[in-house]
Enzyme design. Sequence first.
Site, short mmCIF file in Angstrom:
data_model
loop_
_atom_site.label_atom_id
_atom_site.label_comp_id
_atom_site.label_asym_id
_atom_site.label_seq_id
_atom_site.Cartn_x
_atom_site.Cartn_y
_atom_site.Cartn_z
N HIS A 190 0.83 -1.19 0.00
CA HIS A 190 0.00 0.00 0.00
C HIS A 190 0.87 1.25 0.00
CE1 HIS A 190 -3.69 -2.28 1.84
NE2 HIS A 190 -3.30 -2.76 0.68
N GLU A 243 0.98 3.93 1.90
CA GLU A 243 1.55 4.38 3.18
C GLU A 243 2.83 3.60 3.51
OE1 GLU A 243 -3.02 4.42 3.86
OE2 GLU A 243 -1.55 3.44 2.55
N GLU A 256 -16.86 -0.95 -24.80
CA GLU A 256 -16.37 -0.48 -26.10
C GLU A 256 -16.96 -1.36 -27.20
OE1 GLU A 256 -12.10 0.11 -27.78
OE2 GLU A 256 -12.03 0.91 -25.75
#
Length: 360
Positions: free
Chosen positions: A45, A47, A290
């Site tokens: 992560h 942090e 799409e």
Amino acid sequence: MQAALNLARAGLGSTAENPSVGCVIVDPKGRIVGSARTAYGGRPHAETIALAQAGDSARSGTAYVTLEPCSHHGKTGPCCDALINAGVSFVYVATLDPDPRVSGRGVTRLKASGISVHVGLCEEGAKETNRGFLSRVERYRPFVSLKIASSIDGRTALASGESKWITGSEARAYGHRLRAENDSILVGIGTVLADDPSLDCRLNGLEQLSPMPVVLDKTGQMPETTKLVRYSKERPLMVFTGSNVEQGWSEQLEAKGVEVSASSQHDQAFDLKNVLELLAKKGVNSLLVEGGGQTHAAFFRAGLVDEIYWFTAPKLIGQEGKPAVGGLSIDAMTDLAVFETSSVQSIGQDSLHILRKKET
């Protein structure tokens, strides 16, 4: 916090099923000593990476995080514990994490340790950046963007099916950037049979961010020879089909590495809400549609389009061409799906309208 948001935006399309988070660590003298976004694949992560960069300089410093630090044990330890152990004094959180495993617990844990916590700095920007993750957690489906490239009279191909190229190279490059920013891309079997597309991102340096392809194939027409099937073991492919396809067809595709899932009865249309729920369970935060006119119309009829990217070339094809959107079966003006224009911009010789679904 704006710097942290820029980091988070750069990670879009690369972190599912986790959100893309940005984190900036500032030392007590106001110097940036660590900055990071969630790593490719969702771990480590932001942090954790930023604190590792900062080292002892984080002590008594300030952390700016775009999403509430996690408070639960998964494959890695809680980010709030990492911040506590690093000795930071202040944490600014852009927005809370609605994941039931977090949902305010990270902030509570930080405050209980004596850290001063402020929530709400640049909150709208943070929610916009992680709209896909928030959609999956709160609505149990990915955020759906629909991309169209058409002539000014709303045609995506000639009557013969020829469509290369309606828009210019700049618009096509923008479309590939959209692919890189989304976790998955969906088309109908008609598009596969007509174009044999790769549905990958072909921008230099972003090839690894090609989204997971998904095909709607009600009657089991998907050939084993298509590019999507041939490369499905390297790049996972999901095919949603009906409940009454030719015997052995599903098994043949699965032997090639394709995940096949029945999501419609033989004589009925796809339950697109169910399709999206199944994609959400696989950790898909954002989906780019799409396809052709019929696939687009199906998503509009189901009310499942959150945003439209409509590229328009200064060309005319005429009514013989393939329409960008198929029949919607609308009987009254009050039944129209209404979108708000977010922006209009020139892309080379073409124009791009970005429209967001109007909330009622």
